[in-house]
Design an enzyme around this catalytic site. Structure first.
Site, PDB file in Angstrom:
ATOM      1  N   LYS A   1      40.215  32.922  66.247  1.00 17.56           N
ATOM      2  CA  LYS A   1      40.609  31.513  66.749  1.00 17.56           C
ATOM      3  C   LYS A   1      40.550  30.409  65.529  1.00 17.56           C
ATOM      4  CE  LYS A   1      40.112  32.527  71.695  1.00 17.56           C
ATOM      5  NZ  LYS A   1      39.446  32.678  72.880  1.00 17.56           N
TER       6      LYS A   1
ATOM      7  N   GLN B   1      34.515  29.543  74.989  1.00 20.07           N
ATOM      8  CA  GLN B   1      34.686  31.080  75.172  1.00 20.07           C
ATOM      9  C   GLN B   1      33.782  31.642  76.465  1.00 20.07           C
ATOM     10  OE1 GLN B   1      36.497  32.753  72.999  1.00 20.07           O
ATOM     11  NE2 GLN B   1      36.345  34.519  74.296  1.00 20.07           N
TER      12      GLN B   1
ATOM     13  N   ASP C   1      42.724  25.544  77.628  1.00 20.39           N
ATOM     14  CA  ASP C   1      42.858  27.011  78.488  1.00 20.39           C
ATOM     15  C   ASP C   1      43.529  26.994  79.670  1.00 20.39           C
ATOM     16  OD1 ASP C   1      41.802  29.487  77.022  1.00 20.39           O
ATOM     17  OD2 ASP C   1      39.789  29.031  77.761  1.00 20.39           O
TER      18      ASP C   1
END
Ligand code: NDP
Length: 303
Positions: free
Chosen positions: A60, A104, A127
């Protein structure tokens, strides 16, 4: 957006599609920078040393830099307290250089994941897991949308143009894939069926699908004769199975070889949905940045 036709055969090339999305994001980032002096910023927070998570976070960060955005990496020890993590999120929420925040998952067990997701500013929730974004999506309003279903939607639109009136079946109803996928398809005027563990005669339900999206986590569960001829099949599943010579390999939830003979188009595993997920994280960060500054959003990168 001018995404290249990626469907020369029945195979939808997610790797090439993701590269096109990243190029589109990078072009827009360069424009934001030259015309407005703005650089989108993505903060990624990793708690603990889970090796798979470390690989995701590294990828990422690299792709963030490659598109010209600023990446902020926060690696915290596995012993980090929930209070310290929430304090970091409060700082990131208040930081104008940060437009997107990703924590995460999974988090260590002593940390309440729901509380952490709820602490992210919904406007920076790239997200799309914050309950505000879930609610906005569910009521057909402008939201930040979870990356994996957003990637599936982009590929479907690219392949089919308008999805209006098509029968869509989503197998799986998780909060990160199945449910938001169903909402997105409904928003694009599909007739949507969501199937799950308790659905009766799944094969027959699948046979009615012009669009079949499968997110279950069971290798090869969807058979070739469950596919309507000409259907577009999106296989989200990622399963590691034993292969010859004591090795392992990745397969999806769909029996690819059999399904590819019947489907109009199908995503392979690997190389289908997977690469689109990070590409959509970058596009969500760009979208969040444009919204934060009241600037027009790039075409084709949002739901
Ligand atoms: P979850 O385990 O959260 O959800 C699985 C869903 O499948 C559940 O809704 C479950 O139903 C349903 N299901 C399980 N067994 C059956 C069955 N026999 N028949 C019908 N439905 C069934 O998984 P995720 O949504 O998180 O992930 C699904 C797959 O997608 C996994 O392989 C995962 O690795 C992959 N994935 C890939 C991503 C990518 O970037 N490509 C990103 C995220 C996930 P019920 O609700 O009734 O239990």
């Amino acid at each position: 957006m001018n995404i290249r036709e990626t469907t020369l055969s029945a195979r939808i090339d997610g790797k090439a599609f993701a590269a096109d999305v990243r190029t589109h994001v990078a072009d827009h980032v360069a424009e934001l920078n030259s015309e407005h002096g703005i650089t989108p910023g993505l903060a990624v927070v990793l708690v603990g040393e889970d090796p798979a998570s470390e690989v995701y976070v590294r990828n990422k960060a690299r792709q963030t830099r490659e598109t010209g955005m600023t990446g902020f990496e926060h690696k915290l020890s596995a012993e980090t307290s929930q209070a310290d993590l929430l304090a970091l999120l409060a700082r990131l929420n208040a930081d104008p250089a940060v437009h997107g925040i990703l924590v995460q998952l999974p988090l260590p067990r002593h940390i309440d994941t729901e509380a952490v997701l709820a602490a992210i500013d919904p406007a920076k929730d790239v997200d799309g897991f914050h309950i505000s974004n879930v609610g906005l999506l569910g009521t057909g309003q402008k939201a930040l949308v979870p990356c994996t279903p957003l990637g599936c939607l982009m590929m479907l639109r690219d392949r089919l143009g308008s999805l209006k009136g098509l029968n869509a079946v989503v197998v799986g109803r998780s909060n990160i894939v199945g449910r938001p996928m169903a909402q997105l398809l409904l928003r694009d005027d599909c007739t949507v069926t969501v199937a799950h563990r308790h659905s009766r005669d799944l094969a027959e339900i699948c046979r009615g699908a012009d669009i079949l999206v499968v997110a279950v986590g069971r290798p090869g569960m969807i058979k070739g004769d469950w596919i309507k001829p000409g259907a577009t099949v999106i296989d989200v599943g990622i399963n590691r199975i034993e292969a010859e010579g004591g090795k392992t390999r990745l397969v999806g939830d769909v029996d690819f070889d059999a399904a590819a003979r019947v489907a109009g188009a199908i995503t392979p595993v690997p190389g289908g949905v997977g690469p689109m997920t990070i590409a959509c994280l970058l596009s969500n960060t760009l979208t969040a940045c444009c919204r934060a500054h009241g600037l027009p959003e790039p075409d084709g990168l949002t739901a």
